[in-house]
Design a protein around this motif. Structure first.
Motif, PDB file in Angstrom:
ATOM      1  N   GLY A 257       0.869  -0.999   0.063  1.00  0.00           N
ATOM      2  CA  GLY A 257      -0.132  -0.172   0.212  1.00  0.00           C
ATOM      3  C   GLY A 257       0.956   1.280  -0.037  1.00  0.00           C
ATOM      4  O   GLY A 257       2.027   1.654   0.447  1.00  0.00           O
TER       5      GLY A 257
ATOM      6  N   CYS B 207       2.138  -0.904  -5.379  1.00  0.00           N
ATOM      7  CA  CYS B 207       1.877  -1.614  -4.960  1.00  0.00           C
ATOM      8  C   CYS B 207       2.349  -2.917  -5.634  1.00  0.00           C
ATOM      9  O   CYS B 207       2.162  -3.729  -6.065  1.00  0.00           O
ATOM     10  CB  CYS B 207      -0.173  -1.531  -5.758  1.00  0.00           C
ATOM     11  SG  CYS B 207      -0.681  -0.353  -4.030  1.00  0.00           S
TER      12      CYS B 207
ATOM     13  N   TYR C 155      -4.228  -5.241   0.535  1.00  0.00           N
ATOM     14  CA  TYR C 155      -3.927  -3.777  -0.302  1.00  0.00           C
ATOM     15  C   TYR C 155      -4.045  -2.412   1.365  1.00  0.00           C
ATOM     16  O   TYR C 155      -5.763  -2.077   1.309  1.00  0.00           O
ATOM     17  CB  TYR C 155      -4.895  -3.469  -0.765  1.00  0.00           C
ATOM     18  CG  TYR C 155      -4.529  -1.796  -1.273  1.00  0.00           C
ATOM     19  CD1 TYR C 155      -3.206  -0.640  -1.549  1.00  0.00           C
ATOM     20  CD2 TYR C 155      -5.744  -1.208  -1.833  1.00  0.00           C
ATOM     21  CE1 TYR C 155      -3.784   0.002  -2.129  1.00  0.00           C
ATOM     22  CE2 TYR C 155      -5.785   0.169  -1.927  1.00  0.00           C
ATOM     23  CZ  TYR C 155      -4.598   0.339  -1.731  1.00  0.00           C
ATOM     24  OH  TYR C 155      -4.608   1.814  -2.877  1.00  0.00           O
TER      25      TYR C 155
ATOM     26  N   ILE D 207      -6.698  -2.552  -6.376  1.00  0.00           N
ATOM     27  CA  ILE D 207      -7.540  -4.409  -6.143  1.00  0.00           C
ATOM     28  C   ILE D 207      -7.232  -5.030  -7.296  1.00  0.00           C
ATOM     29  O   ILE D 207      -6.627  -6.454  -7.492  1.00  0.00           O
ATOM     30  CB  ILE D 207      -8.158  -4.941  -4.824  1.00  0.00           C
ATOM     31  CG1 ILE D 207      -7.861  -4.644  -3.477  1.00  0.00           C
ATOM     32  CG2 ILE D 207      -8.612  -6.098  -4.927  1.00  0.00           C
ATOM     33  CD1 ILE D 207      -8.363  -4.787  -2.631  1.00  0.00           C
TER      34      ILE D 207
ATOM     35  N   ILE E  44      -3.413  -5.082  -8.512  1.00  0.00           N
ATOM     36  CA  ILE E  44      -2.792  -6.016  -8.282  1.00  0.00           C
ATOM     37  C   ILE E  44      -2.660  -7.644  -7.880  1.00  0.00           C
ATOM     38  O   ILE E  44      -1.697  -8.118  -8.750  1.00  0.00           O
ATOM     39  CB  ILE E  44      -2.778  -5.834  -6.203  1.00  0.00           C
ATOM     40  CG1 ILE E  44      -2.580  -4.515  -6.005  1.00  0.00           C
ATOM     41  CG2 ILE E  44      -2.475  -7.268  -6.036  1.00  0.00           C
ATOM     42  CD1 ILE E  44      -2.734  -4.321  -4.119  1.00  0.00           C
TER      43      ILE E  44
END
Ligand SMILES: O=C(CO)COP(=O)(O)O
Length: 251
Positions: A128, A143, A166, A187, A190
């Motif tokens: 994060g 990230c 996260y 997210i 990611i």
């Protein structure tokens, strides 16, 4: 692809053994909801009592840190060997407080992730951005770097087991949570990073939590997003009624 939602309480440096036991007796049977994984990550000192109390329940117990070596002259540290010996199932790795106050680098986070797998522990790896990084539009880059570093050298089979949390640092303990749409955007990104490393099947198996001022009244909104599979919760995990509501809200 259905991923089992996972609510994890991160107690940080709160609760004596007695307080942990009394918390557990209140959530037992209640913070246990079909289809939701419930994990309590407690200080080391409370872990033996919690592991004992959690026997026969569906609540898993986790630690908040481990050392990457198994044994050695590392005064004050606790290893994966010791956690596995206790019966701990999860371990938080690379929380932003550890990165900021205890100088944990991406390299250390990676070593700790390998150590967790070596001892059969499921890592909850935190990534994060800081406020200034968000303001400089560097959220995704930060990230990406943290996620790629944490996964370095993991097999696809291991990678699929990792839980990523996260946690935008500016949202931790501030009451200023990320909007669910912003959290979903990061997210999903990611998850794309994991897909780039291991392919779609692994990326679709990885569970990714949001963390940062999650409360009973907003947990369902986060969990309703396509890529958000759970929450890592600090403050709101400390009270039994609130923890129960978080787990129920993840249904
Ligand atoms: O750091 C966190 C969980 O690891 C989030 O803490 P809060 O839920 O208190 O914002």
């Amino acid at each position: 692809m259905s991923r089992k939602p996972i609510i994890a309480g991160n107690w940080k440096m709160f609760k004596t053994i007695g307080e942990a036991q009394s918390f557990f007796s209140e959530v037992k049977g209640k913070a246990e909801v079909d289809g939701v994984e419930s994990v309590i990550c407690a200080p080391f000192t409370a872990l033996p009592a919690l592991v004992e109390a959690a026997k026969g329940t569906s609540i898993a117990i986790g630690a908040q840190n481990l050392h990457f070596e198994d044994n050695g002259a590392f005064t004050g540290e606790i290893s994966g060997v010791m956690l596995a010996d206790l019966g701990v199932k999860y371990v938080i790795i690379g929380h932003s407080e550890r990165r900021a106050y205890f100088a944990e680098s991406d390299e250390i986070v990676n070593k700790k992730t390998h150590a967790a797998f070596k001892h059969g522990l499921t890592p909850i790896v935190c990534v994060g951005e800081k406020l200034e990084e968000r303001e400089a539009d560097q959220t995704k880059e930060v990230c990406k770097v943290q996620t790629e570093a944490a996964f370095q050298g993991l097999s696809a089979e291991q990678a699929a087991q990792v839980v990523i949390a996260y946690e935008p640092i500016w949202a931790i303990g501030t009451g200023k949570s990320s909007t669910s749409a912003d959290a979903e955007d990061v997210i999903a990104y990611i998850r794309g990073i994991v897909a780039g490393l291991y392919g779609e099947a692994t990326a679709n198996a990885v569970r990714i939590q949001y963390g940062g001022s999650v409360k009973p009244n907003n947990v369902a909104e986060y969990l309703g997003q396509a890529n958000i599979d759970g929450a890592l919760v600090g403050g709101a995990s400390l009270e039994p009624a609130s923890y129960i509501a978080l787990v129920e809200g993840a249904k």
